[in-house]
Design a protein around this motif. Structure first.
Motif, short mmCIF file in Angstrom:
data_model
loop_
_atom_site.label_atom_id
_atom_site.label_comp_id
_atom_site.label_asym_id
_atom_site.label_seq_id
_atom_site.Cartn_x
_atom_site.Cartn_y
_atom_site.Cartn_z
N ARG A 1 38.63 -3.20 81.58
CA ARG A 1 40.77 -2.87 81.92
C ARG A 1 41.79 -3.60 81.09
NH1 ARG A 1 41.37 1.01 85.11
NH2 ARG A 1 39.65 2.10 85.62
N SER A 2 41.28 -5.16 81.12
CA SER A 2 41.46 -6.13 80.79
C SER A 2 42.56 -5.77 79.31
CB SER A 2 41.78 -7.49 81.02
OG SER A 2 40.15 -7.62 80.79
N ALA A 3 41.74 -5.37 78.65
CA ALA A 3 41.54 -5.46 77.29
C ALA A 3 42.47 -3.82 77.21
CB ALA A 3 40.25 -5.32 76.02
N GLY A 4 42.10 -3.46 77.47
CA GLY A 4 43.07 -2.04 77.73
C GLY A 4 44.90 -2.61 78.15
N ALA A 5 44.53 -3.26 78.89
CA ALA A 5 46.12 -3.77 79.06
C ALA A 5 46.54 -4.34 78.42
CB ALA A 5 45.79 -5.16 80.97
N VAL A 6 46.47 -5.60 77.30
CA VAL A 6 46.70 -5.83 75.71
C VAL A 6 46.70 -4.80 74.86
CG1 VAL A 6 46.04 -7.93 73.95
CG2 VAL A 6 45.41 -7.79 76.15
N ALA A 7 46.30 -3.83 74.44
CA ALA A 7 46.05 -2.52 74.46
C ALA A 7 47.24 -1.92 74.23
CB ALA A 7 44.77 -1.72 73.77
N LEU A 8 47.28 -1.46 75.77
CA LEU A 8 48.77 -1.10 76.16
C LEU A 8 50.12 -1.57 76.17
CD1 LEU A 8 49.94 1.93 77.61
CD2 LEU A 8 49.31 0.65 79.82
N ASP A 9 50.57 -2.66 76.27
CA ASP A 9 51.56 -3.70 75.74
C ASP A 9 51.49 -3.65 74.88
OD1 ASP A 9 53.49 -5.92 76.74
OD2 ASP A 9 52.37 -6.04 75.08
N GLY A 10 50.76 -3.13 73.94
CA GLY A 10 50.99 -3.70 72.13
C GLY A 10 51.63 -2.19 71.74
N PHE A 11 51.09 -0.95 72.50
CA PHE A 11 51.03 0.32 72.29
C PHE A 11 53.02 0.90 72.35
CE2 PHE A 11 51.11 4.88 73.14
CZ PHE A 11 51.29 5.33 71.62
N THR A 12 52.72 0.33 73.55
CA THR A 12 54.64 0.30 74.41
C THR A 12 55.87 -0.78 73.54
OG1 THR A 12 53.19 1.16 76.68
CG2 THR A 12 55.41 0.54 76.41
N ASN A 13 55.06 -1.67 73.44
CA ASN A 13 55.92 -2.75 72.61
C ASN A 13 55.54 -3.09 71.26
OD1 ASN A 13 57.22 -3.22 74.92
ND2 ASN A 13 55.43 -4.42 75.64
N ARG A 14 54.71 -2.78 70.46
CA ARG A 14 54.89 -2.67 69.07
C ARG A 14 56.37 -2.89 67.91
NH1 ARG A 14 53.39 0.74 65.51
NH2 ARG A 14 53.03 2.42 65.31
N VAL A 15 56.21 -3.31 67.09
CA VAL A 15 57.24 -3.49 65.93
C VAL A 15 56.90 -2.42 65.22
CG1 VAL A 15 58.87 -4.14 64.31
CG2 VAL A 15 58.39 -5.96 66.43
#
Length: 259
Positions: A13-27
Motif C-alpha cells: 500500500r505504501s508503494a502504491g501511494a508512491v505509484a499513484l502520486d507519480g501516475f497522477t502528477n507525473r510530467v
C-alpha cells in the motif's frame, strides 16, 4: 513469517501511494530500456521505496527488483515496482505493484496492488488468498466456448511462436485478451475474473506473487521456481482447473505434477 506477511501488506500500500502520486502528477514522457520496454521515473522511485523499507525491517533478506537487480539469497523479496509500465506511461490505469517473498525455493507470500482501483491482492502459502479481505477463488469454467483467457506477449520469444499459440487458443473457442500487465492478469485468474493466463516467457518479479495466488485460490499453474525461473525466467501458465489441461495443450506449457 507472520511479521513478514503483515509487512508485505503494508509496503504494498505504501508503494502504491508512491505509484499513484507519480501516475497522477507525473510530467508527460517516458524512456525506453529496449523495444516495447518502457521506463518512467516512478518505476525507480517505487523500487527505491520498497528496497529501503525492506532493508530497514529485514536487513538480512535479499532483494531482487526489476530495475536494480540484486543478489539471490535463500530469503529474498522479488519486486516489480510497476508492472504494466506501458499502460502507466500512456495514462491507462491498469498497472500494479507486485511483491513476492521467497524462502528456500518456495514463494511464501505475495501481494499485487492496483492503487488506482485500491485493490490489494494478497496470498500466503497454505493460507489462501484475498482481494481486499474477500477470499479468492478461481472460476468454475470448463467449456472453452465460454472461456475468457489472457495471453501475454514477450519479445523474448518469436512472433511466429506467439501467433501459433494464439491460434491454438482461439481454435479451442476461447476469447483471448491482453491487458499488458502480467501480474494483474494472474491476479484476475485467482479472482475468477479470467479463466487462464499464459505467457511464453516472464521474469520472476512479474509472476511469482500471481502464481502463488492462483495456487492458493484453487487453480493449476506451471512450475516456475523449480525450473530456474528466479534467475532466468520462464514460461508461465495459470488456469482454472476446468480449462487447465486444454490451455497446457494449446500453449505447450506443462503444469505442475498432479495438476
Amino acid at each position: 513469517m507472520d511479521r513478514r506477511a503483515a509487512f508485505c501488506r503494508d509496503i504494498a500500500r505504501s508503494a502504491g501511494a508512491v505509484a499513484l502520486d507519480g501516475f497522477t502528477n507525473r510530467v508527460a514522457g517516458f524512456g525506453m530500456k529496449g523495444p516495447q520496454d518502457f521506463l518512467t521515473e516512478t518505476d525507480a522511485a517505487v523500487e527505491r521505496h520498497l528496497k529501503a523499507r525492506i532493508a530497514e525491517e529485514f536487513p538480512e533478506d535479499g532483494f531482487l527488483g526489476e530495475e536494480g537487480g540484486g543478489a539471490i539469497k535463500s530469503d529474498i523479496w522479488v519486486v516489480d515496482p510497476i508492472d504494466g509500465t506501458a499502460n502507466f506511461a500512456r495514462d491507462i490505469p491498469h498497472f500494479c505493484i507486485s511483491i513476492a517473498f521467497v524462502s528456500n525455493g518456495e514463494t511464501e507470500i505475495g501481494a499485487i496492488y492496483n492503487p488506482v482501483l485500491d485493490e490489494l491482492y494478497f496470498a500466503r502459502r497454505g493460507h489462501g488468498g484475498t482481494r481486499n479481505g474477500k477470499a479468492l477463488a478461481v472460476a468454475q469454467t470448463s467449456d472453452f466456448d465460454a472461456a475468457c483467457v489472457e495471453f501475454g506477449w514477450s519479445n523474448r520469444k518469436t512472433n511466429k511462436r506467439y501467433l501459433e499459440v494464439l491460434s491454438n487458443i482461439l481454435e479451442r473457442g476461447a476469447n483471448v485478451r491482453r491487458g499488458a500487465s502480467g501480474a494483474l492478469g494472474l491476479a484476475y485468474v485467482a479472482d475468477g475474473r479470467s479463466d487462464a493466463y499464459a505467457e511464453l516467457h516472464m521474469h520472476a518479479w512479474d509472476c511469482l506473487a500471481g502464481l502463488l495466488m492462483v495456487k492458493e485460490a484453487g487453480g493449476a499453474v506451471a512450475p516456475f521456481l523449480s525450473l530456474g525461473g528466479l534467475t532466468k525466467g520462464g514460461a508461465v501458465l495459470a488456469a482454472a482447473p476446468g480449462v487447465a489441461f486444454g490451455m497446457s495443450e494449446a500453449t505447450g506449457i506443462a503444469l505442475e505434477a498432479g495438476k
